[in-house]
Motif scaffolding. Structure first.
Motif, PDB file in Angstrom:
ATOM      1  N   SER A   9       0.839  -1.205   0.000  1.00 23.38           N
ATOM      2  CA  SER A   9       0.000   0.000   0.000  1.00 23.38           C
ATOM      3  C   SER A   9       0.871   1.251   0.000  1.00 23.38           C
ATOM      4  O   SER A   9       0.407   2.340   0.317  1.00 23.38           O
ATOM      5  CB  SER A   9      -0.944  -0.004   1.214  1.00 23.38           C
ATOM      6  OG  SER A   9      -0.228   0.013   2.422  1.00 23.38           O
ATOM      7  N   ASP A  61      -0.328   4.529  -1.417  1.00 29.47           N
ATOM      8  CA  ASP A  61      -1.378   5.228  -0.681  1.00 29.47           C
ATOM      9  C   ASP A  61      -0.808   6.114   0.425  1.00 29.47           C
ATOM     10  O   ASP A  61      -1.497   6.993   0.931  1.00 29.47           O
ATOM     11  CB  ASP A  61      -2.350   4.219  -0.039  1.00 29.47           C
ATOM     12  CG  ASP A  61      -2.978   3.306  -1.074  1.00 29.47           C
ATOM     13  OD1 ASP A  61      -3.122   3.751  -2.228  1.00 29.47           O
ATOM     14  OD2 ASP A  61      -3.311   2.164  -0.738  1.00 29.47           O
ATOM     15  N   ALA A 116      -5.738  -1.660   4.045  1.00 32.99           N
ATOM     16  CA  ALA A 116      -5.204  -2.332   2.854  1.00 32.99           C
ATOM     17  C   ALA A 116      -4.873  -3.793   3.163  1.00 32.99           C
ATOM     18  O   ALA A 116      -5.096  -4.677   2.332  1.00 32.99           O
ATOM     19  CB  ALA A 116      -3.965  -1.594   2.360  1.00 32.99           C
TER      20      ALA A 116
END
Ligand SMILES: [Zn+2]
Lengths: 223, 349
Positions: free
Chosen positions: B35, B38, B53
């Motif tokens: 992730s 992000d 995630a």
């Protein structure tokens, strides 16, 4: 239909084995513990205990039912990932049921009412129902004072309502404070028997993660 | 089975959802869902974003790893999982999934230490670890010198960072220089075009009275920021490649110097380097040079096995099974501050 139901979206770590046939259903065994800090430690031992108390094996379970919240995230995820992993490892379908819906179902009420759980940070997760099976508003997360006009006077269930009686003025001690997996399993069995599909195990967070984009570079030296 | 256990390993201590499958010292699958993108705009890992995630990626990544390894879940000898240290909410997703798989399959569960796993992963690359092993672990979360007489039961911390982790210093300096997150790869790339001797940045904790195996990177980070800001405030151009190279040189100099000294002091004839910063090209090159000069054998896994991954957890799990260590119980907690001396969390008797 033999359903293994579990919910960790609230301080309750609750597990039940629910059997449903043509003429109704019943819980074969259940475990309810209230501990907001140890969902991860308590859940699998509770699953094991419930199955062995009922004298059934995981291989006999035809469906998993998991509470999808809303609820404080860390606990909520324990139940969801556990149900998904049990389901994947044994090829058992996994169904999601809203945690507030299960709490509402357990009230058995036939009149409008409201359900609220503790969302921390002085807020509640809440939903309004026309009767035990019919949600008409929510779920949402709000400060009790902000929704007082909508919930005042209505019968209210759940620990969130008990926490803020000044907003939930119709809170009733005879209505359940915590969700039980027995209700979760019974509600799922009722819907599945009626041919109503249940959603998958998707978490209901209702809030964005706490994260702030840094506001540019902060100098070390002072000028 | 005893020699070559087939083990699935799950790692969710930070922002990588990693699942590996190994048979003894052989890597069969290493699936990762990251992730990291992000988190980039936040300039660091946001725990709640990482946890969300992990939940989404967990079961699909396990299934992907099993499919890639070409093994059925029922063939596994054990499930291993990172029990700590790491982000509490993130760890809990992996631990819960591991318990559920272990329970559903009727297999033993091993909650293992993340740091010991970083060391053990090298067995997949370079075969059995010598005993004892000297390990330098450097990443965004840790900077430690560890002596491991037995990777499954006896890991001793010789030293660690007293402030920032090495990888954290890379991230912070990258921000000073206007490079993105994560900072390590960006600085590594830029430093290749710079002069590592251009600026003499301080080497923390290298005085004669300083703790010989501890690290400090906070002063270095501040020194770099000061140097850059002084230039900027004077209206001068900042030679970013030279700054990156000189900073990287200071970090790798201290890391390798202390690691080699530890080997010499403890009479260990080889050094293992792991963790995300072990992917840094200058650290690898300098460690190679200095180990050769000191007569030490260097072991560094390939970059993909240095960063957090599930294969390292499976590797340590397989070693636990092979050595007959006691499995964990179903009430295994995720422990965000699990000490490195606890190589695994065995069931209480
Ligand atoms: Zn790591």
């Amino acid at each position: 239909m033999l359903l293994l139901a579990l919910d960790t979206a609230t301080p309750a770590v609750t597990v039940a084995l629910y059997e449903a046939g043509r003429d109704g259903g019943a819980a074969l065994a259940a475990s309810d513990e209230i501990d907001a800090r140890r969902h991860g430690e308590l859940l699998l031992p509770a699953v094991d205990r419930v199955l062995s108390e009922a004298g059934r094996g995981l291989g006999e379970v035809t469906g998993l039912v998991v509470g999808t919240g809303p609820g404080p995230y860390t606990g909520l995820r324990v139940g969801l990932v556990t149900a998904e992993a049990l389901g994947a490892a044994r090829s058992i379908p996994v169904h999601g049921v809203g945690t507030l819906d299960a709490l509402a179902y357990a009230t058995g009420l036939d009149e409008p009412f409201v359900v609220a759980t503790d969302a921390r940070r002085k807020e509640v997760y809440w939903a309004r129902y026309a009767d035990a099976r019919t949600r008409v508003a929510g779920p949402a997360v709000d400060r009790p004072a902000e929704i007082a006009g909508e919930v005042a006077g209505l019968p209210a269930a759940g620990a969130g309502a008990r926490l803020y009686p000044e907003a939930f003025t119709g809170v009733r001690d005879d209505l359940p404070a915590h969700v039980s997996a027995v209700a979760l399993g019974a509600l799922a069995a009722e819907r599945l028997s009626a041919g109503q599909p249940l959603p998958g195990a998707r978490p209901q967070y209702l809030r964005r993660p706490d994260a702030r984009v840094p506001t540019g570079y902060k100098a070390v030296t002072r000028t | 089975m005893a020699d070559e256990p087939l083990v699935l390993g799950i790692e969710t201590s930070c922002d990588e959802t990693g699942v590996g499958v190994v048979r003894g010292h052989t890597l069969l699958a290493d699936a990762v869902a990251s992730s990291v993108d992000d988190h980039a705009r936040f300039g660091g890992v946001v725990p709640e974003i990482a946890s969300r995630a992990h939940l989404e990626a967990m079961v699909p990544t396990i299934e992907r790893a099993l499919a890639h390894a070409g093994v059925a879940a029922t063939d596994l000898d054990a499930i291993a999982v990172t029990a700590g240290p790491g982000l509490a909410g993130a760890l809990l997703v992996g631990v819960s999934a591991a318990k559920a798989y272990a329970y559903a399959l009727g297999k033993p569960l091993y909650g293992v230490n993340h740091l010991a796993s970083h060391i053990c992963v090298d067995q997949l690359e370079h075969g059995p670890l010598p005993e004892p092993t000297m390990a330098l672990l450097v990443s965004g979360g840790h900077s430690s010198l560890l002596l491991a007489p037995d990777i499954t039961s006896d890991v001793r911390p010789l030293g660690a960072t007293i402030d920032d982790a090495a990888g954290e210093a890379f991230d912070k300096v990258a921000r000073v220089l206007g490079l993105g997150f994560p900072g390590g790869p960006a600085i590594d790339r830029l430093a290749r075009e710079g002069d590592a001797g251009a600026i003499r940045f301080p080497r923390g904790l290298t005085g004669p009275r300083d703790a010989p195996y501890d690290f400090s990177f906070s002063g270095l980070k501040t020194a770099v920021a000061r140097w850059v800001e002084t230039r900027r405030n004077a209206g001068d151009d900042v030679p970013v490649a030279d700054v990156a190279a000189s900073f990287q040189e200071a970090v790798t100099d201290v890391l390798t110097r202390k690691a080699i000294r530890a080997c010499r002091d403890e009479g260990v004839d080889h050094l293992m380097i792991g963790g995300g910063v072990a992917a840094n090209s200058r650290l690898r090159a300098m460690a190679e040079e200095r180990c050769a000069a000191a007569g030490l054998t260097l072991r560094v896994p390939r970059p993909g096995l240095c960063t957090d991954n599930g294969a390292m957890v499976a590797a340590l799990g397989a070693e636990m099974v092979a050595r007959g260590r006691a499995p964990s119980a179903l009430d295994l907690p995720a422990d965000s501050s699990l000490p490195v001396t606890r190589t695994h969390v065995a069931a209480a008797h």
